[in-house]
Design an enzyme around this catalytic site. Structure first.
Site, PDB file in Angstrom:
ATOM      1  N   CYS A   4      27.955  20.990  35.173  1.00 19.94           N
ATOM      2  CA  CYS A   4      28.733  22.152  34.727  1.00 19.94           C
ATOM      3  C   CYS A   4      29.205  22.972  35.933  1.00 19.94           C
ATOM      4  O   CYS A   4      28.422  23.269  36.837  1.00 19.94           O
ATOM      5  CB  CYS A   4      27.875  23.016  33.811  1.00 19.94           C
ATOM      6  N   CYS A  35      27.775  27.238  36.770  1.00 23.64           N
ATOM      7  CA  CYS A  35      26.716  27.649  37.706  1.00 23.64           C
ATOM      8  C   CYS A  35      26.558  26.573  38.766  1.00 23.64           C
ATOM      9  O   CYS A  35      26.313  25.422  38.428  1.00 23.64           O
ATOM     10  CB  CYS A  35      25.375  27.779  36.992  1.00 23.64           C
ATOM     11  N   CYS A  55      23.432  27.650  27.082  1.00 19.15           N
ATOM     12  CA  CYS A  55      23.850  28.277  28.329  1.00 19.15           C
ATOM     13  C   CYS A  55      22.938  29.462  28.601  1.00 19.15           C
ATOM     14  O   CYS A  55      22.964  30.441  27.852  1.00 19.15           O
ATOM     15  CB  CYS A  55      25.310  28.733  28.236  1.00 19.15           C
ATOM     16  N   GLN A  95      33.928  44.386  32.428  1.00 20.37           N
ATOM     17  CA  GLN A  95      32.959  43.868  33.395  1.00 20.37           C
ATOM     18  C   GLN A  95      32.081  42.845  32.681  1.00 20.37           C
ATOM     19  O   GLN A  95      31.737  43.014  31.503  1.00 20.37           O
ATOM     20  CB  GLN A  95      32.118  45.008  33.978  1.00 20.37           C
ATOM     21  N   PHE A 101      43.737  50.857  39.204  1.00 22.02           N
ATOM     22  CA  PHE A 101      43.367  49.604  38.535  1.00 22.02           C
ATOM     23  C   PHE A 101      42.256  49.942  37.533  1.00 22.02           C
ATOM     24  O   PHE A 101      41.166  49.377  37.555  1.00 22.02           O
ATOM     25  CB  PHE A 101      42.895  48.549  39.546  1.00 22.02           C
ATOM     26  N   CYS A 143      35.745  42.247  43.249  1.00 24.09           N
ATOM     27  CA  CYS A 143      35.039  41.018  42.852  1.00 24.09           C
ATOM     28  C   CYS A 143      35.315  39.914  43.867  1.00 24.09           C
ATOM     29  O   CYS A 143      35.021  38.756  43.598  1.00 24.09           O
ATOM     30  CB  CYS A 143      35.491  40.594  41.455  1.00 24.09           C
TER      31      CYS A 143
HETATM   32  C1  LIG Z   1      39.008  44.020  38.114  1.00 26.82           C
HETATM   33  S1  LIG Z   1      39.892  44.771  36.823  1.00 26.82           S
HETATM   34  C2  LIG Z   1      39.150  46.358  36.828  1.00 26.82           C
HETATM   35  C3  LIG Z   1      39.389  47.199  35.643  1.00 26.82           C
HETATM   36  C4  LIG Z   1      38.472  48.411  35.502  1.00 26.82           C
HETATM   37  N1  LIG Z   1      38.386  49.165  36.732  1.00 26.82           N
HETATM   38  C5  LIG Z   1      37.112  47.996  35.024  1.00 26.82           C
HETATM   39  O1  LIG Z   1      36.166  48.042  35.807  1.00 26.82           O
HETATM   40  O2  LIG Z   1      36.973  47.631  33.850  1.00 26.82           O
HETATM   41  C6  LIG Z   1      41.449  44.981  37.557  1.00 26.82           C
HETATM   42  C7  LIG Z   1      42.456  45.735  36.748  1.00 26.82           C
HETATM   43  O3  LIG Z   1      43.655  45.800  37.503  1.00 26.82           O
HETATM   44  C8  LIG Z   1      44.759  45.652  36.615  1.00 26.82           C
HETATM   45  N2  LIG Z   1      45.878  45.165  37.432  1.00 26.82           N
HETATM   46  C9  LIG Z   1      46.132  43.903  37.843  1.00 26.82           C
HETATM   47  N3  LIG Z   1      47.241  43.873  38.604  1.00 26.82           N
HETATM   48  C10 LIG Z   1      47.691  45.151  38.663  1.00 26.82           C
HETATM   49  C11 LIG Z   1      48.806  45.760  39.306  1.00 26.82           C
HETATM   50  N4  LIG Z   1      49.657  45.035  40.041  1.00 26.82           N
HETATM   51  N5  LIG Z   1      48.974  47.087  39.177  1.00 26.82           N
HETATM   52  C12 LIG Z   1      48.105  47.817  38.443  1.00 26.82           C
HETATM   53  N6  LIG Z   1      47.047  47.301  37.812  1.00 26.82           N
HETATM   54  C13 LIG Z   1      46.840  45.979  37.919  1.00 26.82           C
HETATM   55  C14 LIG Z   1      44.279  44.680  35.573  1.00 26.82           C
HETATM   56  O4  LIG Z   1      45.032  44.792  34.396  1.00 26.82           O
HETATM   57  C15 LIG Z   1      42.814  45.107  35.414  1.00 26.82           C
HETATM   58  O5  LIG Z   1      42.695  46.080  34.416  1.00 26.82           O
END
Ligand SMILES: C[S@@+](CC[C@H](N)C(=O)[O-])C[C@H]1O[C@@H](n2cnc3c(N)ncnc32)[C@H](O)[C@@H]1O
Length: 440
Positions: free
Chosen positions: A98, A101, A176, A281, A308, A398
């Site tokens: 798999c 992991c 899993c 998350q 974001f 991430c």
């Molecule tokens: C890693 S997630 C984090 C979301 C939030 N901070 C959380 O912890 O739940 C990244 C976020 O960035 C947004 N995103 C991706 N590309 C983007 C862009 N070009 N401009 C603005 N937001 C964007 C995605 O839709 C997503 O909601």
């Protein structure tokens, strides 16, 4: 007969026979494969740990670039001749095939140290490696609340699970240890459902998220759904399922198929209704660790920008004590957060932060900025922050590589990277999250 040679012996120049070598693993690379050296060439061997003496088959034509951009080879593990000191016992029967992991064979101590090392290594590559690291936040087994499964119908059978490593072949999942039990319990019913919904040879992905109110399902990829297939989805008689949507491909918006109960996720006690398939998350524990690091540093800042912002994982807890402006590119996510704002001092804005980052001038009204971009990072926004006077920036990521790149931009712009928090919420995978605190 297969030829065998060890890394102390010479390598044949040309051979159509499989190349067998006995090698010693010296380290584990960023993708989780052990690394040995054969005549100065790096050889990546999955499922190994440092100190392992192993027999491997070096793959023909499986050259790849190593992290230091040198040429490298890939190999299959044939036999462990002498185990290294950092070996553990894999808890899952699918381990080895798999692709979900790849690190269950590591003892816990070496695993945790390796995860921290991923962050430290990425920072070191941009000249920021000498910083003390906070202890790794751990997520237990059976905690992943969101998963993307793959499914394929062949004959009278549906293969359902995760892809094999570096392959499109499917591991037919039985159990899993990573997923919350409510998701694991769905595997068999989903297999039965898809047998009725997919055409012969048809494939799709299933995004399943465990929410308050039940499981949110999004089927991604059946290009069309006929009436019978829709009816079967609507009739899917699993008590745990709250909502089902269908998305013909990864770019389209999900179309609601069945909505049985309201769903929600709570941030600081405030309920938000996530749009189908919205980012969340991966585990409640990982989320708690990230939010706690963010709140600890943003503290009592009066005006905070959360960039974001998604559906408000950080914005809502931050808005309990600050005025928050949440910026997000995805319209349904922004709308969901907007709906949840209630009496909070929280404004939202939809904006593409890659194309149109907040400028230094716009940033001037904030005492702190939090940003949490997708894996690509936030190059343009980091540039704008570097040119700003915002006293505190907290970066959540991430992807240690893009985090390090953006950290370098901030440091070059005059910030000091004060604290680094590694967070392990993708248990036994090569992924790690990181929070960095920058001040000026
Ligand atoms: C890693 S997630 C984090 C979301 C939030 N901070 C959380 O912890 O739940 C990244 C976020 O960035 C947004 N995103 C991706 N590309 C983007 C862009 N070009 N401009 C603005 N937001 C964007 C995605 O839709 C997503 O909601």
């Amino acid at each position: 007969m297969k030829r065998s040679f060890s890394n102390s012996k010479r390598r044949p120049q040309t051979s159509s026979e499989p190349l067998i070598a006995d090698v010693t693993i010296s380290e584990v690379g960023a993708r989780g494969d052990g690394i040995a050296s054969v005549e100065g060439v790096k050889v990546f061997v999955p499922l190994t740990v440092p100190g392992d003496r192993v027999r491997v088959r070096i793959k023909d034509g499986a050259n790849e670039k190593s992290a230091d951009k040198g040429e490298a080879l890939r190999a299959d593990l044939l036999e462990i001749l002498e185990p290294g000191p950092g070996r553990g016992t894999a808890p899952c029967g699918h381990f080895g095939t798999c692709g979900g992991c790849t690190l269950q064979h590591m003892g816990d101590g070496s695993y945790a140290a390796w995860k921290v090392g991923l962050v430290r290594g990425a920072l070191a590559r941009v000249g920021l490696g000498d910083l003390p690291m906070e202890p790794l936040s751990r997520t237990p087994a059976a905690a992943r609340r969101r998963a993307r499964f793959a499914a394929l119908k062949r004959g009278k059978r549906v293969w359902f699970g995760f892809n094999e490593r570096l392959s499109h072949r499917l591991v037919d999942l039985e159990d899993c240890p990573v997923l919350v039990p409510r998701l694991t319990a769905l595997v068999e019913p989903l297999r039965a459902l898809l047998l009725q919904v997919l055409p012969e040879g048809g494939a799709c992905d299933v995004i399943a998220t465990d929410l308050e109110g039940g499981i949110d399902l999004v089927l991604v990829g059946p290009r069309s759904l006929d009436r019978t297939a829709r009816e079967r989805l609507v009739a899917f008689n699993e008590a745990e399922i709250a909502r089902i949507s269908w998305q013909p491909d990864d770019r389209g918006a999900p179309e609601p198929i069945a909505h049985r109960r309201p769903v929600a996720v709570r941030f600081a006690g405030v309920p938000v209704t996530p749009p189908p398939g919205a980012f969340l998350q991966a585990s409640a524990e990982g989320e708690a660790a990230l939010v706690s690091a963010v709140l600890e540093h943003v503290g009592e800042a009066k005006r905070v920008a959360d960039l974001f912002a998604g559906i408000g994982t950080f914005s809502i807890p931050l808005a309990q004590r600050s005025a928050v402006h949440a910026v997000e590119g995805d319209a349904p996510a922004q709308a969901a957060l907007n709906k949840a704002t209630g009496s909070l001092r929280l404004t939202t804005e939809r904006r593409d932060l890659f194309e149109n980052p907040l400028t230094a001038k716009e940033l001037a009204r904030f005492d702190a900025v939090v940003f949490d971009p997708p894996r690509a990072g936030a190059a343009a926004q980091a540039q704008a922050l570097a040119a700003s006077k915002v006293p505190l920036v907290v970066a959540v990521s991430c992807n240690p590589a893009t985090f390090a790149r953006d950290a370098r931009t901030l440091v070059d712009g005059g910030y000091t990277l004060k604290r680094v928090y590694p967070v392990d919420q993708f248990l036994w995978s090569a992924h790690v999250e990181v929070v960095g605190v920058f001040t000026r």
